[in-house]
Design a protein around this motif. Structure first.
Motif, PDB file in Angstrom:
ATOM      1  N   THR A  61       0.616  -0.989  -0.079  1.00  0.00           N
ATOM      2  CA  THR A  61       0.261  -0.106   0.078  1.00  0.00           C
ATOM      3  C   THR A  61       1.005   0.980   0.045  1.00  0.00           C
ATOM      4  O   THR A  61       0.333   2.413  -0.961  1.00  0.00           O
ATOM      5  N   ALA A  62       1.592   1.470   0.710  1.00  0.00           N
ATOM      6  CA  ALA A  62       2.782   2.389   0.503  1.00  0.00           C
ATOM      7  C   ALA A  62       2.978   2.381  -0.733  1.00  0.00           C
ATOM      8  O   ALA A  62       3.806   3.853  -1.202  1.00  0.00           O
ATOM      9  N   LEU A  63       3.837   2.057  -1.517  1.00  0.00           N
ATOM     10  CA  LEU A  63       3.998   1.932  -3.181  1.00  0.00           C
ATOM     11  C   LEU A  63       2.946   2.544  -3.884  1.00  0.00           C
ATOM     12  O   LEU A  63       3.038   3.376  -4.701  1.00  0.00           O
ATOM     13  N   LEU A  64       2.155   1.644  -3.148  1.00  0.00           N
ATOM     14  CA  LEU A  64       0.895   2.149  -4.189  1.00  0.00           C
ATOM     15  C   LEU A  64       0.594   3.839  -3.775  1.00  0.00           C
ATOM     16  O   LEU A  64       0.029   4.929  -4.774  1.00  0.00           O
ATOM     17  N   GLY A  65       0.001   4.059  -2.775  1.00  0.00           N
ATOM     18  CA  GLY A  65       0.371   5.343  -2.649  1.00  0.00           C
ATOM     19  C   GLY A  65       1.057   6.452  -2.771  1.00  0.00           C
ATOM     20  O   GLY A  65       0.251   7.612  -2.596  1.00  0.00           O
ATOM     21  N   ALA A  66       2.210   5.730  -2.694  1.00  0.00           N
ATOM     22  CA  ALA A  66       2.990   7.947  -2.859  1.00  0.00           C
ATOM     23  C   ALA A  66       2.970   7.863  -4.191  1.00  0.00           C
ATOM     24  O   ALA A  66       3.080   9.429  -3.777  1.00  0.00           O
ATOM     25  N   PRO A  67       2.685   7.680  -5.312  1.00  0.00           N
ATOM     26  CA  PRO A  67       2.186   8.516  -6.406  1.00  0.00           C
ATOM     27  C   PRO A  67       1.181   9.484  -5.770  1.00  0.00           C
ATOM     28  O   PRO A  67       1.239  10.572  -6.650  1.00  0.00           O
ATOM     29  N   VAL A  68       0.164   8.833  -5.551  1.00  0.00           N
ATOM     30  CA  VAL A  68      -1.194   9.034  -4.960  1.00  0.00           C
ATOM     31  C   VAL A  68      -0.461  10.723  -4.384  1.00  0.00           C
ATOM     32  O   VAL A  68      -1.206  11.492  -4.288  1.00  0.00           O
ATOM     33  N   LEU A  69       0.151  10.686  -3.112  1.00  0.00           N
ATOM     34  CA  LEU A  69       0.521  11.605  -2.532  1.00  0.00           C
ATOM     35  C   LEU A  69       0.839  12.353  -2.641  1.00  0.00           C
ATOM     36  O   LEU A  69       0.763  13.825  -3.280  1.00  0.00           O
ATOM     37  N   ILE A  70       2.598  11.716  -4.308  1.00  0.00           N
ATOM     38  CA  ILE A  70       2.800  13.386  -4.175  1.00  0.00           C
ATOM     39  C   ILE A  70       2.367  14.053  -5.921  1.00  0.00           C
ATOM     40  O   ILE A  70       2.269  15.728  -5.753  1.00  0.00           O
ATOM     41  N   SER A  71       1.518  13.654  -6.723  1.00  0.00           N
ATOM     42  CA  SER A  71      -0.471  14.041  -7.150  1.00  0.00           C
ATOM     43  C   SER A  71      -0.708  14.326  -5.795  1.00  0.00           C
ATOM     44  O   SER A  71      -1.109  16.338  -6.787  1.00  0.00           O
ATOM     45  N   LEU A  72      -1.473  14.426  -5.425  1.00  0.00           N
ATOM     46  CA  LEU A  72      -2.521  15.693  -4.578  1.00  0.00           C
ATOM     47  C   LEU A  72      -1.327  16.765  -3.911  1.00  0.00           C
ATOM     48  O   LEU A  72      -1.636  17.895  -3.958  1.00  0.00           O
TER      49      LEU A  72
END
Length: 341
Positions: free
Chosen positions: A323-334
């Motif tokens: 989930t950390a690997l999946l969430g990191a790009p989302v956080l950067i995008s936000l």
């Protein structure tokens, strides 16, 4: 008068419709459950899984594998994912920060500290769940007491302090570090029927109450002045939303550990699908969080890692790593979107 979290209808809901989204989520949920039940390290034919589920098992060992290992794992994953996602919706709404998630409250850090303390004082796992709940809820109480004006900042600082104390305890006594890593990273390995029995009452309690708060959150999203003018009392609303968010996060962390980003990603995907109306967003995010954590667990379960120094490869990684690997790009995008706005 409107902000990034103000209630609005948008996304795919206009084209797909609530019924289409419900059917899609149901089909995806059934598929995830079946995948968890059919896949595993034990060589169990699909036909035997079906016989166990229909009460026609040909061997007690098959019942043990399906009902005592595989089924609790997928149920705990679905439940913990739903609670983390709903907690994320509530935290983002009450602090009006789209980057907030359950860990922003420091709940996960509080649970980890309590677990380490319990393992140092009373070696063994029998108090771990109770300690996680006590630590998470205590952290929520402290956050309410000291962070009502700026809960996001207070939660981050509180989490940092608690994590530092946890590290200090592990330096003093490193024996429980292997067990503690499960809560620090997040893992669904070795879930049991007892774990599901401890988790499902929180689902029954937290999810309906979160939905009942949705209308007031829609008003709150218009801005504090407008909300007060429409009859919303900020203090009681903040206390109620924080209590439900912390309770949901605490139950999820106690069951699956401090799994990262589920409480951040699921609400944002939900807004893309159905908009920011919390009456729809709460149940949709719960379904997305459940699916996200269970799918991530399938990926984590399938990964094989070569660890230097070990003769054999290690099968499976903690679900929190995925989930950390999946969430990191989302956080950067936000973050980039916030900077542009």
């Amino acid at each position: 008068m409107t902000g990034p979290l103000a209630p609005r209808r948008s996304g795919l809901s206009g084209r797909v419709g609530p019924v289409g989204l419900l059917l899609t989520a149901t089909a995806a949920g059934v598929g995830v459950v079946l995948a968890h039940l059919l896949l595993g390290r034990s060589d169990l034919p699909p036909g035997e899984v079906v016989r166990v589920l229909t009460g026609r098992a040909t061997a007690p060992a098959y019942e043990t594998i399906v009902l005592d290992y595989r089924l609790p794992r997928v149920l705990v994953g679905l439940g913990a994912g739903a609670l983390l996602a709903v907690s994320g919706v509530l935290v983002q709404a009450v602090v009006r920060n789209p980057l907030a998630e359950p860990s922003t409250t420091g709940v996960g850090a509080g649970a980890a500290l309590a677990i380490v303390a319990s393992l140092v004082l009373w070696p063994g796992h029998q108090w771990a769940y109770a300690a996680a709940m006590a630590g998470a809820v205590s952290t929520g109480v402290v956050l309410y007491a000291v962070g009502r004006r700026s809960p996001a900042v207070a939660g981050v600082l509180l989490g940092a302090v608690l994590s530092a104390v946890t590290s200090l305890l592990l330096v003093v006594d490193s024996a429980p570090i292997g067990t503690v890593l499960r809560w620090l990273v997040g893992s669904l390995n070795a879930r049991t029927p007892e774990d599901w029995a401890l988790l499902w009452p929180w689902l029954v309690g937290v999810l309906p109450v979160a939905w009942l708060l949705a209308s007031r959150l829609n008003v709150w999203a218009l801005g504090e002045s407008a909300a007060v003018g429409l009859g919303v009392r900020p203090g009681p609303l903040f206390a109620a939303v924080l209590l439900v968010a912390v309770a949901g996060a605490a139950a999820a962390v106690a069951a699956a550990g401090a799994v990262a980003f589920v409480g951040l990603v699921a609400p944002h995907v939900g807004r893309l699908l159905v908009g920011s109306d919390h009456r729809v967003l709460v149940p949709v995010s719960a379904a997305l969080g459940a699916l996200l954590l269970s799918l991530a667990d399938l990926v984590a379960f399938s990964i094989t890692v070569h660890v230097p120094g070990l003769a054999t490869d290690v099968s499976g990684v903690p679900v929190g790593a995925v989930t950390a690997l999946l969430g990191a790009p989302v956080l950067i995008s936000l973050v980039r979107r916030e900077n542009r706005s």
